[in-house]
Every structure is written in structure tokens, then in C-alpha cells.
Design a protein around this motif. Structure first.
Motif, PDB file in Angstrom:
ATOM      1  N   MET A   1      50.342  36.587  47.466  1.00  0.00           N
ATOM      2  CA  MET A   1      49.066  36.464  46.786  1.00  0.00           C
ATOM      3  C   MET A   1      48.123  37.512  47.356  1.00  0.00           C
ATOM      4  O   MET A   1      47.990  37.607  48.573  1.00  0.00           O
ATOM      5  CB  MET A   1      48.468  35.083  47.003  1.00  0.00           C
ATOM      6  CG  MET A   1      49.262  33.934  46.436  1.00  0.00           C
ATOM      7  SD  MET A   1      49.107  33.763  44.674  1.00  0.00           S
ATOM      8  CE  MET A   1      47.511  33.059  44.534  1.00  0.00           C
ATOM      9  N   GLU A   2      47.491  38.244  46.479  1.00  0.00           N
ATOM     10  CA  GLU A   2      46.531  39.252  46.907  1.00  0.00           C
ATOM     11  C   GLU A   2      45.279  39.183  46.050  1.00  0.00           C
ATOM     12  O   GLU A   2      45.338  38.812  44.870  1.00  0.00           O
ATOM     13  CB  GLU A   2      47.138  40.659  46.791  1.00  0.00           C
ATOM     14  CG  GLU A   2      48.285  40.909  47.743  1.00  0.00           C
ATOM     15  CD  GLU A   2      48.783  42.338  47.683  1.00  0.00           C
ATOM     16  OE1 GLU A   2      48.036  43.233  47.205  1.00  0.00           O
ATOM     17  OE2 GLU A   2      49.916  42.572  48.105  1.00  0.00           O
ATOM     18  N   LYS A   3      44.172  39.581  46.653  1.00  0.00           N
ATOM     19  CA  LYS A   3      42.930  39.710  45.898  1.00  0.00           C
ATOM     20  C   LYS A   3      43.058  40.862  44.910  1.00  0.00           C
ATOM     21  O   LYS A   3      43.834  41.797  45.119  1.00  0.00           O
ATOM     22  CB  LYS A   3      41.762  39.990  46.844  1.00  0.00           C
ATOM     23  CG  LYS A   3      41.405  38.828  47.719  1.00  0.00           C
ATOM     24  CD  LYS A   3      40.213  39.174  48.592  1.00  0.00           C
ATOM     25  CE  LYS A   3      39.826  37.989  49.456  1.00  0.00           C
ATOM     26  NZ  LYS A   3      38.658  38.284  50.285  1.00  0.00           N
ATOM     27  N   VAL A   4      42.273  40.800  43.855  1.00  0.00           N
ATOM     28  CA  VAL A   4      42.186  41.903  42.917  1.00  0.00           C
ATOM     29  C   VAL A   4      41.274  42.947  43.548  1.00  0.00           C
ATOM     30  O   VAL A   4      40.171  42.626  43.996  1.00  0.00           O
ATOM     31  CB  VAL A   4      41.640  41.440  41.555  1.00  0.00           C
ATOM     32  CG1 VAL A   4      41.555  42.610  40.585  1.00  0.00           C
ATOM     33  CG2 VAL A   4      42.499  40.313  40.983  1.00  0.00           C
ATOM     34  N   ASN A   8      44.431  47.791  42.553  1.00  0.00           N
ATOM     35  CA  ASN A   8      45.430  47.093  41.727  1.00  0.00           C
ATOM     36  C   ASN A   8      44.877  46.530  40.413  1.00  0.00           C
ATOM     37  O   ASN A   8      45.624  45.926  39.651  1.00  0.00           O
ATOM     38  CB  ASN A   8      46.111  45.989  42.536  1.00  0.00           C
ATOM     39  CG  ASN A   8      45.170  44.900  43.003  1.00  0.00           C
ATOM     40  OD1 ASN A   8      44.160  44.602  42.381  1.00  0.00           O
ATOM     41  ND2 ASN A   8      45.519  44.278  44.125  1.00  0.00           N
ATOM     42  N   VAL A   9      43.595  46.739  40.145  1.00  0.00           N
ATOM     43  CA  VAL A   9      42.994  46.131  38.959  1.00  0.00           C
ATOM     44  C   VAL A   9      43.615  46.644  37.656  1.00  0.00           C
ATOM     45  O   VAL A   9      43.814  45.876  36.717  1.00  0.00           O
ATOM     46  CB  VAL A   9      41.454  46.274  38.945  1.00  0.00           C
ATOM     47  CG1 VAL A   9      41.021  47.722  38.740  1.00  0.00           C
ATOM     48  CG2 VAL A   9      40.843  45.353  37.897  1.00  0.00           C
ATOM     49  N   VAL A  37      31.568  37.307  36.370  1.00  0.00           N
ATOM     50  CA  VAL A  37      30.253  36.721  36.077  1.00  0.00           C
ATOM     51  C   VAL A  37      30.068  35.362  36.733  1.00  0.00           C
ATOM     52  O   VAL A  37      28.973  34.815  36.701  1.00  0.00           O
ATOM     53  CB  VAL A  37      29.954  36.649  34.562  1.00  0.00           C
ATOM     54  CG1 VAL A  37      29.957  38.035  33.940  1.00  0.00           C
ATOM     55  CG2 VAL A  37      30.926  35.738  33.847  1.00  0.00           C
ATOM     56  N   ASP A  38      31.114  34.814  37.339  1.00  0.00           N
ATOM     57  CA  ASP A  38      31.023  33.520  38.024  1.00  0.00           C
ATOM     58  C   ASP A  38      31.715  33.595  39.390  1.00  0.00           C
ATOM     59  O   ASP A  38      32.612  32.808  39.693  1.00  0.00           O
ATOM     60  CB  ASP A  38      31.661  32.430  37.159  1.00  0.00           C
ATOM     61  CG  ASP A  38      31.264  31.038  37.605  1.00  0.00           C
ATOM     62  OD1 ASP A  38      30.422  30.902  38.520  1.00  0.00           O
ATOM     63  OD2 ASP A  38      31.809  30.074  37.045  1.00  0.00           O
ATOM     64  N   PRO A  39      31.303  34.549  40.232  1.00  0.00           N
ATOM     65  CA  PRO A  39      32.014  34.771  41.500  1.00  0.00           C
ATOM     66  C   PRO A  39      31.877  33.625  42.506  1.00  0.00           C
ATOM     67  O   PRO A  39      32.669  33.539  43.437  1.00  0.00           O
ATOM     68  CB  PRO A  39      31.385  36.053  42.040  1.00  0.00           C
ATOM     69  CG  PRO A  39      30.022  36.087  41.444  1.00  0.00           C
ATOM     70  CD  PRO A  39      30.173  35.461  40.075  1.00  0.00           C
ATOM     71  N   GLU A  40      30.905  32.742  42.312  1.00  0.00           N
ATOM     72  CA  GLU A  40      30.728  31.624  43.243  1.00  0.00           C
ATOM     73  C   GLU A  40      31.855  30.603  43.140  1.00  0.00           C
ATOM     74  O   GLU A  40      32.201  29.953  44.119  1.00  0.00           O
ATOM     75  CB  GLU A  40      29.390  30.927  42.982  1.00  0.00           C
ATOM     76  CG  GLU A  40      28.190  31.820  43.200  1.00  0.00           C
ATOM     77  CD  GLU A  40      28.047  32.267  44.641  1.00  0.00           C
ATOM     78  OE1 GLU A  40      28.193  31.431  45.552  1.00  0.00           O
ATOM     79  OE2 GLU A  40      27.789  33.465  44.850  1.00  0.00           O
ATOM     80  N   THR A  41      32.407  30.448  41.946  1.00  0.00           N
ATOM     81  CA  THR A  41      33.428  29.422  41.742  1.00  0.00           C
ATOM     82  C   THR A  41      34.796  29.984  41.382  1.00  0.00           C
ATOM     83  O   THR A  41      35.793  29.277  41.486  1.00  0.00           O
ATOM     84  CB  THR A  41      32.997  28.439  40.641  1.00  0.00           C
ATOM     85  OG1 THR A  41      32.819  29.158  39.414  1.00  0.00           O
ATOM     86  CG2 THR A  41      31.714  27.726  41.006  1.00  0.00           C
ATOM     87  N   ALA A  42      34.874  31.236  40.945  1.00  0.00           N
ATOM     88  CA  ALA A  42      36.138  31.821  40.476  1.00  0.00           C
ATOM     89  C   ALA A  42      36.937  32.418  41.632  1.00  0.00           C
ATOM     90  O   ALA A  42      36.380  32.962  42.581  1.00  0.00           O
ATOM     91  CB  ALA A  42      35.854  32.883  39.428  1.00  0.00           C
ATOM     92  N   TRP A  43      38.268  32.314  41.513  1.00  0.00           N
ATOM     93  CA  TRP A  43      39.198  32.777  42.549  1.00  0.00           C
ATOM     94  C   TRP A  43      40.370  33.484  41.865  1.00  0.00           C
ATOM     95  O   TRP A  43      41.419  32.892  41.644  1.00  0.00           O
ATOM     96  CB  TRP A  43      39.662  31.562  43.342  1.00  0.00           C
ATOM     97  CG  TRP A  43      40.383  31.794  44.620  1.00  0.00           C
ATOM     98  CD1 TRP A  43      39.849  32.195  45.804  1.00  0.00           C
ATOM     99  CD2 TRP A  43      41.779  31.565  44.886  1.00  0.00           C
ATOM    100  NE1 TRP A  43      40.824  32.233  46.786  1.00  0.00           N
ATOM    101  CE2 TRP A  43      42.013  31.845  46.242  1.00  0.00           C
ATOM    102  CE3 TRP A  43      42.847  31.135  44.099  1.00  0.00           C
ATOM    103  CZ2 TRP A  43      43.264  31.727  46.829  1.00  0.00           C
ATOM    104  CZ3 TRP A  43      44.090  31.018  44.677  1.00  0.00           C
ATOM    105  CH2 TRP A  43      44.295  31.309  46.029  1.00  0.00           C
ATOM    106  N   PRO A  44      40.200  34.769  41.509  1.00  0.00           N
ATOM    107  CA  PRO A  44      41.300  35.498  40.877  1.00  0.00           C
ATOM    108  C   PRO A  44      42.259  36.063  41.932  1.00  0.00           C
ATOM    109  O   PRO A  44      41.827  36.606  42.949  1.00  0.00           O
ATOM    110  CB  PRO A  44      40.585  36.632  40.133  1.00  0.00           C
ATOM    111  CG  PRO A  44      39.340  36.860  40.921  1.00  0.00           C
ATOM    112  CD  PRO A  44      38.961  35.527  41.532  1.00  0.00           C
ATOM    113  N   ARG A  45      43.558  35.926  41.675  1.00  0.00           N
ATOM    114  CA  ARG A  45      44.566  36.430  42.599  1.00  0.00           C
ATOM    115  C   ARG A  45      45.754  36.991  41.815  1.00  0.00           C
ATOM    116  O   ARG A  45      46.049  36.552  40.709  1.00  0.00           O
ATOM    117  CB  ARG A  45      45.079  35.334  43.536  1.00  0.00           C
ATOM    118  CG  ARG A  45      44.031  34.801  44.505  1.00  0.00           C
ATOM    119  CD  ARG A  45      43.628  35.862  45.525  1.00  0.00           C
ATOM    120  NE  ARG A  45      42.738  35.385  46.553  1.00  0.00           N
ATOM    121  CZ  ARG A  45      41.409  35.375  46.499  1.00  0.00           C
ATOM    122  NH1 ARG A  45      40.806  35.796  45.404  1.00  0.00           N
ATOM    123  NH2 ARG A  45      40.682  34.955  47.509  1.00  0.00           N
TER     124      ARG A  45
END
Length: 152
Positions: A1-4, A8-9, A37-45
């Protein structure tokens, strides 16, 4: 699992599910825009197998389904999951869901939710095999599923 990341985007945006699944999952580009637009709650991986990008997952944490209702309980769960068309059936989707569940537990929650668009060929069977069950709720036109997480 890695951050975007900037590195790698573009690979993430190019990730495609099987054509017959496109009606069930938003493109990764849309998911990344919503996460932005919702970085407080979103977790993209991103899920990699070695150097190969195999899946994208977007989770959410501590969100109310009805923001206007302060009594609506906070929820955390799986927002989007996309496994590359040629990588399906190898356990990457299960791996991504397990990672989301681990993160939810790490954050102190004990239940995970997911939504899916119902229909033949859709992801409902996959989610049922993982232990999710329909809650009886709908989120717009999507079914809400939930699963209690075991405490370690």
C-alpha cells in the motif's frame, strides 16, 4: 500500500477495471478529485505488487451519512475499490479491504461500511464473501453494507 504521489498519480489515473465493471465503480481520477476536496476524511491508496500497480482503494473515516443530522453515527469504511482488469482474482481486492479494516481498527473504530451499486455482475458477491451484510440503508442509489471488525 502506498500513498498517491506526484510520481505515481498518472499510473493511478490509467488504472482500469474490466469494461463490464465500469458502471459499478467511478474512474480513479474522479475518486482522487473527491479525495482532494475532502482530505480530512479521505484516504486514497495504491496497491502495488512489486513495481506493478494492481489496485486503487479509497477509504473514509469518521463521516456522517446525513451531515444535517448530528445524531447520525460516525462511520468509516470503503468508499471505492478498483482492481486492474488483468489483475483480478489474485487477492488484491481482499488485501485492499483488509488494509482499510486495519486502518479503521488503528483509528479506534470497530465497524466498517461499504456501498455498492446493485446489479448483475456487480461487487455485492465479493463484499458478501468478505463478510459484509446489507444494513437495510441506502446511500443515494447505492446499497450500504456493514461488518463488525474483530478486536485484536
Amino acid at each position: 500500500m502506498e500513498k498517491v504521489t506526484p510520481a505515481n498519480v498518472l499510473d493511478a489515473i490509467r488504472l482500469k477495471v474490466a469494461p463490464e465493471q465500469e458502471r459499478f465503480v467511478a474512474p480513479v481520477a474522479r475518486s482522487l478529485a473527491e479525495a482532494y476536496v475532502d482530505p480530512e476524511t479521505a484516504w486514497p491508496r495504491l496497491v502495488f505488487d512489486g513495481d506493478r500497480l494492481v489496485a486503487f482503494v479509497l477509504a473514509f473515516f469518521d463521516v456522517r451519512f446525513d451531515p444535517a443530522d448530528p445524531g447520525d453515527r460516525l462511520r468509516s469504511g470503503l468508499w471505492r475499490l478498483a482492481v486492474a482488469a488483468d489483475e483480478q482474482g489474485r487477492g488484491y481486492g481482499r488485501f485492499a479491504v483488509d488494509a482499510v479494516c486495519e486502518e479503521i481498527l488503528r483509528r479506534g473504530q470497530k465497524r466498517v461500511t461499504v456501498t455498492w451499486t446493485p446489479g448483475e455482475g456487480g461487487p455485492e458477491g465479493f463484499y458478501h464473501r468478505l463478510g459484509f451484510r446489507r444494513t437495510g440503508e441506502m446511500s443515494e442509489d447505492e446499497v450500504v453494507g456493514g461488518m463488525d471488525l474483530p478486536r485484536g
